[in-house]
Design a protein around this motif. Structure first.
Motif, PDB file in Angstrom:
ATOM      1  N   GLU A  15       0.845  -1.187   0.000  1.00 36.42           N
ATOM      2  CA  GLU A  15       0.000   0.000   0.000  1.00 36.42           C
ATOM      3  C   GLU A  15       0.883   1.240   0.000  1.00 36.42           C
ATOM      4  O   GLU A  15       2.019   1.224   0.465  1.00 36.42           O
ATOM      5  N   CYS A  16       0.318   2.306  -0.553  1.00 31.57           N
ATOM      6  CA  CYS A  16       1.026   3.573  -0.599  1.00 31.57           C
ATOM      7  C   CYS A  16       1.181   4.103   0.827  1.00 31.57           C
ATOM      8  O   CYS A  16       0.221   4.149   1.586  1.00 31.57           O
ATOM      9  N   SER A  17       2.400   4.517   1.169  1.00 27.27           N
ATOM     10  CA  SER A  17       2.615   4.969   2.542  1.00 27.27           C
ATOM     11  C   SER A  17       2.040   6.364   2.771  1.00 27.27           C
ATOM     12  O   SER A  17       1.969   6.822   3.900  1.00 27.27           O
ATOM     13  N   ARG A  18       1.617   7.035   1.723  1.00 34.64           N
ATOM     14  CA  ARG A  18       1.006   8.356   1.888  1.00 34.64           C
ATOM     15  C   ARG A  18      -0.523   8.287   1.903  1.00 34.64           C
ATOM     16  O   ARG A  18      -1.171   8.813   2.791  1.00 34.64           O
ATOM     17  N   CYS A  19      -1.109   7.641   0.877  1.00 34.30           N
ATOM     18  CA  CYS A  19      -2.569   7.654   0.781  1.00 34.30           C
ATOM     19  C   CYS A  19      -3.185   6.303   1.156  1.00 34.30           C
ATOM     20  O   CYS A  19      -4.407   6.182   1.207  1.00 34.30           O
ATOM     21  N   LEU A  20      -2.343   5.305   1.422  1.00 31.22           N
ATOM     22  CA  LEU A  20      -2.803   3.992   1.882  1.00 31.22           C
ATOM     23  C   LEU A  20      -3.618   3.238   0.842  1.00 31.22           C
ATOM     24  O   LEU A  20      -4.277   2.250   1.165  1.00 31.22           O
ATOM     25  N   MET A  70      10.703  -5.759   0.317  1.00 31.74           N
ATOM     26  CA  MET A  70       9.713  -4.744  -0.018  1.00 31.74           C
ATOM     27  C   MET A  70      10.084  -3.394   0.596  1.00 31.74           C
ATOM     28  O   MET A  70      10.439  -3.321   1.760  1.00 31.74           O
ATOM     29  N   PRO A  71      10.019  -2.349  -0.200  1.00 37.07           N
ATOM     30  CA  PRO A  71      10.316  -1.024   0.330  1.00 37.07           C
ATOM     31  C   PRO A  71       9.272  -0.615   1.351  1.00 37.07           C
ATOM     32  O   PRO A  71       8.083  -0.859   1.168  1.00 37.07           O
ATOM     33  N   MET A  72       9.711   0.012   2.429  1.00 29.68           N
ATOM     34  CA  MET A  72       8.786   0.367   3.497  1.00 29.68           C
ATOM     35  C   MET A  72       8.034   1.655   3.198  1.00 29.68           C
ATOM     36  O   MET A  72       7.002   1.938   3.779  1.00 29.68           O
ATOM     37  N   ASN A  73       8.580   2.477   2.329  1.00 23.26           N
ATOM     38  CA  ASN A  73       7.971   3.787   2.096  1.00 23.26           C
ATOM     39  C   ASN A  73       7.567   3.939   0.636  1.00 23.26           C
ATOM     40  O   ASN A  73       7.754   4.990   0.046  1.00 23.26           O
ATOM     41  N   ALA A  74       7.025   2.861   0.076  1.00 24.49           N
ATOM     42  CA  ALA A  74       6.572   2.913  -1.307  1.00 24.49           C
ATOM     43  C   ALA A  74       5.413   3.906  -1.443  1.00 24.49           C
ATOM     44  O   ALA A  74       4.557   3.992  -0.577  1.00 24.49           O
ATOM     45  N   ILE A  75       5.412   4.670  -2.515  1.00 25.79           N
ATOM     46  CA  ILE A  75       4.295   5.567  -2.779  1.00 25.79           C
ATOM     47  C   ILE A  75       3.761   5.285  -4.171  1.00 25.79           C
ATOM     48  O   ILE A  75       4.496   4.858  -5.055  1.00 25.79           O
ATOM     49  N   CYS A  76       2.469   5.540  -4.356  1.00 23.66           N
ATOM     50  CA  CYS A  76       1.813   5.155  -5.598  1.00 23.66           C
ATOM     51  C   CYS A  76       2.289   6.018  -6.758  1.00 23.66           C
ATOM     52  O   CYS A  76       2.303   5.572  -7.896  1.00 23.66           O
ATOM     53  N   GLY A  82      -1.541  12.140  -0.770  1.00 25.43           N
ATOM     54  CA  GLY A  82      -1.805  11.573   0.549  1.00 25.43           C
ATOM     55  C   GLY A  82      -3.265  11.683   0.948  1.00 25.43           C
ATOM     56  O   GLY A  82      -4.141  11.893   0.115  1.00 25.43           O
ATOM     57  N   ILE A  83      -3.505  11.526   2.234  1.00 26.91           N
ATOM     58  CA  ILE A  83      -4.881  11.616   2.737  1.00 26.91           C
ATOM     59  C   ILE A  83      -5.000  12.780   3.712  1.00 26.91           C
ATOM     60  O   ILE A  83      -4.021  13.220   4.306  1.00 26.91           O
ATOM     61  N   CYS A  84      -6.231  13.262   3.859  1.00 28.18           N
ATOM     62  CA  CYS A  84      -6.507  14.300   4.844  1.00 28.18           C
ATOM     63  C   CYS A  84      -6.373  13.701   6.241  1.00 28.18           C
ATOM     64  O   CYS A  84      -6.968  12.657   6.519  1.00 28.18           O
ATOM     65  N   ILE A  85      -5.580  14.341   7.088  1.00 28.11           N
ATOM     66  CA  ILE A  85      -5.410  13.785   8.434  1.00 28.11           C
ATOM     67  C   ILE A  85      -6.650  13.986   9.290  1.00 28.11           C
ATOM     68  O   ILE A  85      -6.792  13.367  10.338  1.00 28.11           O
ATOM     69  N   GLU A  86      -7.572  14.848   8.849  1.00 31.73           N
ATOM     70  CA  GLU A  86      -8.803  15.075   9.613  1.00 31.73           C
ATOM     71  C   GLU A  86      -9.854  14.020   9.318  1.00 31.73           C
ATOM     72  O   GLU A  86     -10.447  13.455  10.232  1.00 31.73           O
ATOM     73  N   CYS A  87     -10.123  13.778   8.037  1.00 36.28           N
ATOM     74  CA  CYS A  87     -11.245  12.905   7.684  1.00 36.28           C
ATOM     75  C   CYS A  87     -10.824  11.679   6.879  1.00 36.28           C
ATOM     76  O   CYS A  87     -11.650  10.818   6.614  1.00 36.28           O
TER      77      CYS A  87
END
Ligand SMILES: [Zn+2]
Ligand SMILES: [Zn+2]
Length: 105
Positions: A15-20, A70-76, A82-87
């Motif tokens: 999974e993407c480490s930023r947006c999951l 597997m890379p730990m900080n893979a990004i799409c 990324g995702i909103c940290i609020e919602c």
């Protein structure tokens, strides 16, 4: 017997480490494994046993080494928002009412 393996695989389930978002991760790794043919040596050396028919079950070590590679900080993508940290809104797919200026605490 020393087994030398070079692996290159496209692994689903990362999974993407930023947006999951689920994504496949490209893994390139290599490893060596020592297999012992003499059954009586196994207890002494504590190495993996080669069955009598000589067939080595490679599924398990392959999977383990792929996971290790597997890379730990893979990004799409390099510009993943990324995702909103609020919602939790995936900001690649759309915005939300929150302020997305990133604050590192
Ligand atoms: Zn992403
Ligand atoms: Zn939001």
């Amino acid at each position: 017997m020393l087994l030398q393996v070079e692996l290159e695989a496209e692994v689903d389930g990362g999974e993407c480490s930023r947006c999951l978002e689920p994504m496949s991760v490209h893994v390139q790794t290599s490893f060596e494994d020592l297999y012992v043919f003499e059954p009586r040596m196994i207890e002494e050396l504590d190495e993996e046993q080669v069955p009598r028919d000589g067939y080595i079950e490679l599924g398990v070590p392959f999977r383990d080494y792929i996971l290790l590679g597997m890379p730990m900080n893979a990004i799409c993508s390099p510009d993943c928002k990324g995702i909103c940290i609020e919602c939790g809104q995936n900001l690649n797919k759309g915005s939300c009412e929150h302020n997305h200026s990133v604050v590192y605490d």
